[in-house]
Scaffold this active site. Structure first.
Site, PDB file in Angstrom:
ATOM      1  N   CYS A  67       0.864  -1.168   0.000  1.00  0.00           N
ATOM      2  CA  CYS A  67       0.000   0.000   0.000  1.00  0.00           C
ATOM      3  C   CYS A  67       0.911   1.232   0.000  1.00  0.00           C
ATOM      4  O   CYS A  67       1.663   1.435   0.961  1.00  0.00           O
ATOM      5  CB  CYS A  67      -0.893  -0.019   1.240  1.00  0.00           C
ATOM      6  SG  CYS A  67      -1.980   1.407   1.286  1.00  0.00           S
ATOM      7  N   GLY A  68       0.851   1.991  -1.082  1.00  0.00           N
ATOM      8  CA  GLY A  68       1.765   3.128  -1.238  1.00  0.00           C
ATOM      9  C   GLY A  68       1.501   4.231  -0.226  1.00  0.00           C
ATOM     10  O   GLY A  68       2.417   4.680   0.477  1.00  0.00           O
ATOM     11  N   HIS A  69       0.234   4.653  -0.124  1.00  0.00           N
ATOM     12  CA  HIS A  69      -0.052   5.733   0.827  1.00  0.00           C
ATOM     13  C   HIS A  69       0.210   5.233   2.245  1.00  0.00           C
ATOM     14  O   HIS A  69       0.682   5.973   3.108  1.00  0.00           O
ATOM     15  CB  HIS A  69      -1.498   6.237   0.674  1.00  0.00           C
ATOM     16  CG  HIS A  69      -2.468   5.558   1.569  1.00  0.00           C
ATOM     17  ND1 HIS A  69      -3.163   4.422   1.203  1.00  0.00           N
ATOM     18  CD2 HIS A  69      -2.823   5.809   2.856  1.00  0.00           C
ATOM     19  CE1 HIS A  69      -3.910   4.027   2.222  1.00  0.00           C
ATOM     20  NE2 HIS A  69      -3.734   4.848   3.224  1.00  0.00           N
ATOM     21  N   HIS A 121      -8.820  -3.665  -7.698  1.00  0.00           N
ATOM     22  CA  HIS A 121      -8.824  -2.195  -7.726  1.00  0.00           C
ATOM     23  C   HIS A 121      -9.128  -1.748  -9.166  1.00  0.00           C
ATOM     24  O   HIS A 121      -8.530  -2.265 -10.108  1.00  0.00           O
ATOM     25  CB  HIS A 121      -7.465  -1.621  -7.334  1.00  0.00           C
ATOM     26  CG  HIS A 121      -7.077  -1.834  -5.900  1.00  0.00           C
ATOM     27  ND1 HIS A 121      -6.675  -3.050  -5.404  1.00  0.00           N
ATOM     28  CD2 HIS A 121      -7.018  -0.970  -4.856  1.00  0.00           C
ATOM     29  CE1 HIS A 121      -6.388  -2.929  -4.117  1.00  0.00           C
ATOM     30  NE2 HIS A 121      -6.593  -1.676  -3.759  1.00  0.00           N
ATOM     31  N   ASP A 165     -10.121   5.508  -2.977  1.00  0.00           N
ATOM     32  CA  ASP A 165      -8.883   6.019  -2.386  1.00  0.00           C
ATOM     33  C   ASP A 165      -8.917   7.546  -2.411  1.00  0.00           C
ATOM     34  O   ASP A 165      -9.083   8.151  -3.472  1.00  0.00           O
ATOM     35  CB  ASP A 165      -7.688   5.490  -3.195  1.00  0.00           C
ATOM     36  CG  ASP A 165      -6.379   5.648  -2.456  1.00  0.00           C
ATOM     37  OD1 ASP A 165      -6.268   6.574  -1.628  1.00  0.00           O
ATOM     38  OD2 ASP A 165      -5.467   4.845  -2.719  1.00  0.00           O
ATOM     39  N   CYS A 216      -3.218   7.027  -4.791  1.00  0.00           N
ATOM     40  CA  CYS A 216      -2.992   5.575  -4.746  1.00  0.00           C
ATOM     41  C   CYS A 216      -1.579   5.202  -5.236  1.00  0.00           C
ATOM     42  O   CYS A 216      -1.308   5.179  -6.446  1.00  0.00           O
ATOM     43  CB  CYS A 216      -4.035   4.816  -5.566  1.00  0.00           C
ATOM     44  SG  CYS A 216      -4.002   3.051  -5.239  1.00  0.00           S
ATOM     45  N   GLY A 217      -0.720   4.868  -4.290  1.00  0.00           N
ATOM     46  CA  GLY A 217       0.675   4.566  -4.629  1.00  0.00           C
ATOM     47  C   GLY A 217       0.832   3.329  -5.494  1.00  0.00           C
ATOM     48  O   GLY A 217       1.606   3.330  -6.460  1.00  0.00           O
ATOM     49  N   THR A 218       0.088   2.265  -5.168  1.00  0.00           N
ATOM     50  CA  THR A 218       0.223   1.055  -5.982  1.00  0.00           C
ATOM     51  C   THR A 218      -0.472   1.253  -7.340  1.00  0.00           C
ATOM     52  O   THR A 218      -0.034   0.714  -8.356  1.00  0.00           O
ATOM     53  CB  THR A 218      -0.336  -0.187  -5.251  1.00  0.00           C
ATOM     54  OG1 THR A 218      -1.652   0.106  -4.754  1.00  0.00           O
ATOM     55  CG2 THR A 218       0.550  -0.578  -4.075  1.00  0.00           C
TER      56      THR A 218
HETATM   57  O1  PYC Z   1      -1.780   3.888  -1.918  1.00  0.00           O
HETATM   58  O2  PYC Z   1      -1.379   1.896  -2.735  1.00  0.00           O
HETATM   59  C1  PYC Z   1      -2.097   2.696  -2.191  1.00  0.00           C
HETATM   60  C2  PYC Z   1      -3.455   2.265  -1.780  1.00  0.00           C
HETATM   61  C3  PYC Z   1      -4.044   1.062  -2.028  1.00  0.00           C
HETATM   62  C4  PYC Z   1      -5.313   1.116  -1.461  1.00  0.00           C
HETATM   63  C5  PYC Z   1      -5.470   2.346  -0.870  1.00  0.00           C
HETATM   64  N1  PYC Z   1      -4.314   3.037  -1.081  1.00  0.00           N
END
Ligand code: PYC
Length: 315
Positions: free
Chosen positions: A89-91, A204, A230, A234-236
């Site tokens: 999870c990036g964030h 997602h 999100d 969303c980092g991923t």
């Molecule tokens: O930031 O990767 C992310 C992420 C995945 C689901 C919510 N945020």
């Protein structure tokens, strides 16, 4: 029974993270992928207790701080949400780094974090921003065509950025907070069609539209597995987007890509090749988290909602 669970909450570009620092379930030894399996199979009630109302909310992403299995890492983390578990999870990783800084476990500079899908490195900058060098990301399928009830043909790519995404510009939509109900319902319909088309791993959905202003390259709306969207870019999801851009030759290595999210906040991103022949990339996502709370959560056996209120999250 009384359980005390020490948590720190933060948000990254608007998306909340709750890191469990102590009081989590015993997951034993071994790779974090195995510990995640034990978490899911033997302690799933703990996930619900942390994330669900009345203690939490569907929007929260939880992260259980663990001892790293990979000896090159300073810490490990298993992320979870209102319906299950996330590979990365990036964030949330940016939130974890800010949390570790808050409790004095790290200072500015680089550290490595173990996750169930591999280790990632993070750099805490002097200005409080964090760069996450994510797991290898790639596109699995280009121009996948699905028929979506009430919408028609939607064409998009299936890509991996630590989680599985279907990324599309179809149908042309206003990516705006005022349009969230519509976007959520459309993304749920698209997900159903993508899963039925042979991509059951996609949980997602990432819809793209025009960015606000000139400082970002594009704006996204990301539907998460449990029907929430999100709040961050969303980092991923940004990693999956970079993998598609790289595979199409539309973004060069080390070229900056600014991914705006639904709230207008952004992550600054770039990549290097992990394997140019197979078009696998190593993405880097840069953003900032802010601490919002520190608490001791209580689990009391005489509380009828000790393990959370269970809602239906089928989309
Ligand atoms: O930031 O990767 C992310 C992420 C995945 C689901 C919510 N945020």
């Amino acid at each position: 029974m009384t359980g005390e669970i020490h948590v720190i909450d933060s948000h990254t570009a608007g998306e909340p993270t709750r890191i469990v620092l102590s009081g989590g379930p015993p997951l034993g030894q071994g790779p974090l992928s195995e510990q995640l399996n034990r978490f899911r199979d033997e302690h799933d009630a703990f996930r619900k207790a942390i994330i669900s109302e009345p203690r939490g909310s569907d929007v929260l992403v939880g992260g259980l701080l663990c001892e790293p299995h990979d000896q090159n890492c300073q810490a490990g983390v298993i992320f979870f949400n209102n319906v299950g578990y996330l590979g990365m999870c990036g964030h949330g990783l940016i939130g974890l780094i800010e949390t570790l800084r808050e409790i004095g476990r790290i200072d500015s500079g680089e550290c490595k974090i173990d996750t169930p899908v591999g280790n990632v490195s993070a750099k805490l900058h002097e200005n409080g921003e964090v760069s996450v060098s994510n797991v290898e990301s790639y596109r699995l399928a280009k121009d996948v065509e699905v028929q979506v009830d009430g919408v028609g043909t939607v064409i998009g790519d299936v890509a991996y950025g630590g989680n599985w995404f279907f990324l599309t510009q179809d149908p042309k939509q206003e990516i705006a907070a005022s349009n969230i109900k519509n976007l959520t319902s459309m993304a749920c319909d698209i997900r159903r069609a993508v899963n039925a088309a042979g991509y059951p791993e996609v949980d997602h959905i990432e819809l793209f539209g025009d960015a606000l202003g000139t400082s970002a390259d594009t704006k996204n709306f990301v539907l998460c597995p449990g029907l929430e969207y999100d709040r961050s870019p969303c980092g991923t999801g940004a990693s999956a987007k970079l993998a598609c851009l790289a595979a199409d030759g539309k973004l060069a290595p080390n070229q900056r890509w600014v991914q705006q999210g639904i709230l207008g906040t952004s992550f600054s991103c770039e990549y290097t090749w992990a394997n140019a022949l197979h078009k696998q990339i190593k993405p880097t996502i840069r953003g900032r988290a802010f601490i919002t709370a520190e608490a001791q959560l209580k689990l009391r056996s005489d509380d009828p909602f000790c393990w959370g209120i269970q809602h239906d999250h089928a989309g």
